[in-house]
Design a protein around this motif. Sequence first.
Motif, short mmCIF file in Angstrom:
data_model
loop_
_atom_site.label_atom_id
_atom_site.label_comp_id
_atom_site.label_asym_id
_atom_site.label_seq_id
_atom_site.Cartn_x
_atom_site.Cartn_y
_atom_site.Cartn_z
N THR A 2 -80.42 -6.94 47.25
CA THR A 2 -80.94 -8.25 47.63
C THR A 2 -82.28 -8.10 48.33
N ALA A 3 -83.24 -8.91 47.93
CA ALA A 3 -84.56 -8.85 48.55
C ALA A 3 -84.48 -9.37 49.97
N PRO A 4 -85.23 -8.78 50.90
CA PRO A 4 -85.20 -9.27 52.28
C PRO A 4 -85.78 -10.67 52.38
N ASP A 5 -85.28 -11.44 53.34
CA ASP A 5 -85.77 -12.79 53.57
C ASP A 5 -87.02 -12.71 54.43
N THR A 6 -88.17 -12.72 53.76
CA THR A 6 -89.44 -12.54 54.47
C THR A 6 -89.82 -13.76 55.28
N ASP A 7 -89.13 -14.90 55.10
CA ASP A 7 -89.43 -16.10 55.86
C ASP A 7 -88.65 -16.14 57.18
N ALA A 8 -87.73 -15.22 57.37
CA ALA A 8 -86.89 -15.25 58.57
C ALA A 8 -87.67 -14.78 59.79
N LEU A 9 -87.22 -15.27 60.94
CA LEU A 9 -87.75 -14.80 62.20
C LEU A 9 -87.32 -13.35 62.40
N LEU A 10 -88.26 -12.50 62.74
CA LEU A 10 -87.97 -11.10 62.98
C LEU A 10 -88.27 -10.74 64.43
N VAL A 11 -87.39 -9.96 65.04
CA VAL A 11 -87.63 -9.41 66.37
C VAL A 11 -87.71 -7.91 66.24
N GLU A 12 -88.83 -7.35 66.69
CA GLU A 12 -89.08 -5.92 66.53
C GLU A 12 -89.71 -5.36 67.80
N VAL A 13 -89.52 -4.07 68.00
CA VAL A 13 -90.21 -3.36 69.07
C VAL A 13 -91.67 -3.22 68.68
N ILE A 14 -92.57 -3.48 69.60
CA ILE A 14 -94.00 -3.31 69.33
C ILE A 14 -94.32 -1.82 69.31
N PHE A 79 -91.50 -3.36 74.79
CA PHE A 79 -92.22 -4.58 74.43
C PHE A 79 -91.69 -5.06 73.08
N LEU A 80 -91.30 -6.31 73.01
CA LEU A 80 -90.78 -6.90 71.78
C LEU A 80 -91.70 -8.01 71.27
N LYS A 81 -91.69 -8.18 69.97
CA LYS A 81 -92.40 -9.31 69.38
C LYS A 81 -91.46 -10.04 68.44
N ALA A 82 -91.56 -11.36 68.43
CA ALA A 82 -90.88 -12.20 67.44
C ALA A 82 -91.95 -12.72 66.50
N THR A 83 -91.73 -12.57 65.21
CA THR A 83 -92.76 -12.96 64.25
C THR A 83 -92.21 -13.87 63.16
N LEU A 84 -93.12 -14.67 62.61
CA LEU A 84 -92.86 -15.49 61.44
C LEU A 84 -93.98 -15.26 60.43
N PRO A 85 -93.74 -15.51 59.16
CA PRO A 85 -94.81 -15.33 58.18
C PRO A 85 -96.01 -16.22 58.51
N ALA A 86 -97.20 -15.67 58.40
CA ALA A 86 -98.41 -16.44 58.63
C ALA A 86 -98.77 -17.20 57.36
N PRO A 87 -99.36 -18.38 57.50
CA PRO A 87 -99.79 -19.11 56.30
C PRO A 87 -100.79 -18.30 55.49
N ASN A 88 -100.73 -18.45 54.19
CA ASN A 88 -101.67 -17.78 53.29
C ASN A 88 -102.95 -18.59 53.25
N PRO A 89 -104.08 -18.05 53.70
CA PRO A 89 -105.31 -18.83 53.72
C PRO A 89 -105.81 -19.24 52.34
N ASP A 90 -105.30 -18.59 51.30
CA ASP A 90 -105.75 -18.91 49.94
C ASP A 90 -104.84 -19.92 49.25
N ILE A 105 -97.32 -13.40 65.45
CA ILE A 105 -96.51 -13.24 66.65
C ILE A 105 -96.31 -14.60 67.31
N VAL A 106 -95.05 -15.01 67.43
CA VAL A 106 -94.73 -16.32 68.01
C VAL A 106 -93.94 -16.20 69.31
N ARG A 199 -83.38 -14.84 70.49
CA ARG A 199 -83.32 -13.54 69.80
C ARG A 199 -83.93 -12.44 70.65
N LEU A 200 -85.00 -12.74 71.37
CA LEU A 200 -85.63 -11.75 72.23
C LEU A 200 -84.70 -11.37 73.39
N VAL A 201 -83.98 -12.34 73.91
CA VAL A 201 -83.02 -12.06 74.98
C VAL A 201 -81.83 -11.28 74.44
#
Length: 266
Positions: A2-14, A79-90, A105-106, A199-201
Amino acid sequence: MTAPDTDALLVEVITDADDFPEAFHCISEAFGTQTHDAIWCAFNPGWDTPEGQAAGAANLLKRWQSTTADVKGNPKTVFLKATLPAPNPDTGPGQAQTGSGRRRIVGVAIWEQVSAVEGHGNLIPATLRDAMDLEARYPGNETEQRFLAQMWRELLKTRRAFVAAKAAAAAAAAEPPAILALDLCATHPAFQRRGAASRLVQWGLEEGRRRGIPDATTEASAMGRHVYARMGFRPVGTDIVYELDEEFADRDRPPNLFMHYSHSFE
């Protein structure tokens, strides 16, 4: 597969130094633009200028680079970051707005392992002057240096007492003489109520289980305390009383509440 859900909120270590300018901007939108938090603004003079943004990012980077490990090899500060996909400028009208591969980073959190016992976590310095160069923050301005030092002292006084008591009781409880402290948690105002803070907590609470550290604390803001309460944190006393010198009687004081989470609460 299954392909990963790239639109999901991700929490990762910086892990990338290049993240810190965007991370600081995210934090400044929450603690500066949105809430004008008195302590955060005092720690980050000029935060709403390009120079202040660069200095704030550099200070975060310096703290990240100075992180050390405990006796078990765990980093004392994460240090953690929560991210969402950025809009495609094109992207054109009517087309999907994601898919560029870049993420924005949101949300940002800093979890710190704290102890009164050497090697088991970061020790709380006796004074802020022992921890940072106040002259560099406020060159030649001793008034602002005193204000920042006193606010920091008062903000952490309950944490300091809690950590000392934890160290004293650790041997009898057969637990590490340390806690995990949520030192900062911020979500960009444009992306709040999407689960980033929770999610960060949650990451920190799960990390506490992995490390065998059952207790977590935070000095909760008026906005954040409701999130923490939903996740099992309990208030300890009432809002922190900032006991400052008379010269600062007219200064704003943020409404912080010391809160405690324990795996035993579950």
